[in-house]
Design a protein around this motif. Structure first.
Motif, short mmCIF file in Angstrom:
data_model
loop_
_atom_site.label_atom_id
_atom_site.label_comp_id
_atom_site.label_asym_id
_atom_site.label_seq_id
_atom_site.Cartn_x
_atom_site.Cartn_y
_atom_site.Cartn_z
N UNK A 85 0.85 -1.15 -0.01
CA UNK A 85 -0.07 -0.08 -0.09
C UNK A 85 0.81 1.27 0.12
N UNK A 86 2.14 1.09 -0.08
CA UNK A 86 3.02 2.22 0.08
C UNK A 86 4.35 2.02 -0.53
N UNK A 87 5.52 2.80 -0.54
CA UNK A 87 6.70 2.69 -1.01
C UNK A 87 7.32 1.47 -0.18
N UNK A 88 8.17 0.81 -0.93
CA UNK A 88 8.93 -0.59 -0.58
C UNK A 88 9.84 -0.20 0.59
N UNK A 89 9.60 -0.38 1.86
CA UNK A 89 10.50 0.16 2.89
C UNK A 89 10.42 -0.97 3.85
N UNK A 90 11.72 -1.33 4.24
CA UNK A 90 11.86 -2.47 5.23
C UNK A 90 12.29 -2.22 6.53
N UNK A 91 12.02 -3.10 7.30
CA UNK A 91 12.68 -3.27 8.80
C UNK A 91 13.38 -4.77 8.96
N UNK A 92 14.33 -4.69 9.31
CA UNK A 92 14.85 -6.23 9.50
C UNK A 92 15.16 -6.40 10.98
N UNK A 93 15.14 -7.49 11.30
CA UNK A 93 15.35 -7.82 12.86
C UNK A 93 16.90 -8.04 13.13
N UNK A 94 17.43 -8.28 14.25
CA UNK A 94 18.64 -8.28 14.71
C UNK A 94 19.61 -9.58 14.14
N UNK A 95 18.81 -10.43 13.49
CA UNK A 95 19.68 -11.44 12.90
C UNK A 95 19.81 -11.35 11.44
N UNK A 96 19.32 -10.33 10.80
CA UNK A 96 19.33 -10.10 9.32
C UNK A 96 20.09 -9.07 8.94
N UNK A 97 21.29 -8.81 9.74
CA UNK A 97 22.29 -7.60 9.27
C UNK A 97 22.93 -7.93 8.01
N UNK A 98 23.17 -9.01 7.57
CA UNK A 98 23.84 -8.88 6.01
C UNK A 98 23.12 -8.66 5.08
N UNK A 99 21.82 -9.10 5.06
CA UNK A 99 20.79 -8.81 4.26
C UNK A 99 20.31 -7.23 4.38
N UNK A 100 20.24 -6.89 5.33
CA UNK A 100 20.18 -5.36 5.46
C UNK A 100 21.18 -4.58 4.69
N UNK A 101 22.55 -5.03 4.98
CA UNK A 101 23.52 -4.24 4.24
C UNK A 101 23.49 -4.39 2.75
N UNK A 102 23.15 -5.55 2.39
CA UNK A 102 23.13 -5.96 0.80
C UNK A 102 21.82 -5.05 0.41
#
Length: 250
Positions: A85-102
């Motif tokens: 329903x809006x822009x593709x904006x994400x929030x990742x939990x503490x276990x997904x640091x590498x995914x966040x950086x990529x």
């Protein structure tokens, strides 16, 4: 009074969430006659974030539908790419640091909590900032207050990136975000950032970028070739998905 019995057919891509004895995808279930269909689906281990359409005797229903005796239920996975329903904006939990950086490397807006702040706080942030909660924690994804959520199926970063990009198809803008804090990068002259550089770096490189938020400085260093490969693969996959969508019948 005998409890209602329903017959469930689970889509193949959702069966991974079910107990091993039920992974054939078909289940006859006794309900209490009060609980919603969404609750019944979650009782099978399937987060509602992964459910697209619910069909009862062939007709679409909402998760709040209360199943009646002998109804036949089909549980389908989410549509890909999944509309938001809006822009593709994400929030990742503490276990997904590498995914966040990529994701940030690819220019995707990816906030990340590097501390375990707890499920209630993560869900509240997802709602307040209207971000898709990405997690491998099914309990977190079951929290009703999250704005939107998605289960990250793999524990391998390469596969995680493919999964998220394939599911949501966010626009990519590589090399525009800080991989450390998610801020936007700006071109910087060597004179602007010289106090943050080692002597060897100053002698070897002339092109720099700096994060407008945290001040982190970037240049084409020793790891650039590996990062270029990650970016190139993501752009190829994106082009392939766009081509497949254009060829598919409407």
């Amino acid at each position: 009074m005998e409890r209602p019995e329903i017959y469930c057919e689970i889509a193949p891509d959702l069966r991974v969430f079910m107990a091993s004895g039920r992974r054939g995808g078909q289940a006859a279930l006794r309900t209490d006659g009060v609980s919603s269909l969404g609750h019944v689906v979650e009782s099978l281990g399937i987060p509602l974030t992964e459910v697209g359409t619910l069909l009862v005797d062939g007709r679409p229903v909402a998760p709040g539908h209360v199943p009646a005796d002998r109804e036949r239920v089909s549980v389908l996975g989410v549509e890909r790419p999944q509309p938001l329903p809006g822009p593709a904006r994400f929030l990742l939990d503490v276990h997904l640091g590498t995914l966040a950086r990529r994701l940030r490397l690819l220019g995707v807006d990816a906030a990340y909590e590097n501390l375990d702040i707890g499920d209630p706080a993560l869900a509240a942030r997802s709602a307040a900032e209207q971000r898709v909660m990405l997690s491998r924690d099914r309990g977190l994804l079951r929290r009703r207050e999250i704005w939107a959520g998605a289960y990250v199926y793999s524990h391998r970063p390469d596969e995680q990136v493919k999964d998220v990009l394939g599911r949501f198809a966010p626009p990519l803008a590589p090399w525009t975000r800080c991989t450390a804090c998610n801020g936007l990068l700006e071109r910087a002259d060597k004179a602007q950032v010289h106090d943050r550089l080692h002597d060897g770096t100053q002698r070897s490189f002339d092109v720099y970028a700096q994060c407008a938020d945290c001040g982190q400085v970037y240049w084409r260093g020793a790891h650039h070739a590996r990062l270029e490969a990650i970016v190139a693969e993501a752009l190829r996959d994106q082009a392939g998905r766009a081509g497949a969508a254009a060829e598919s019948p409407s």
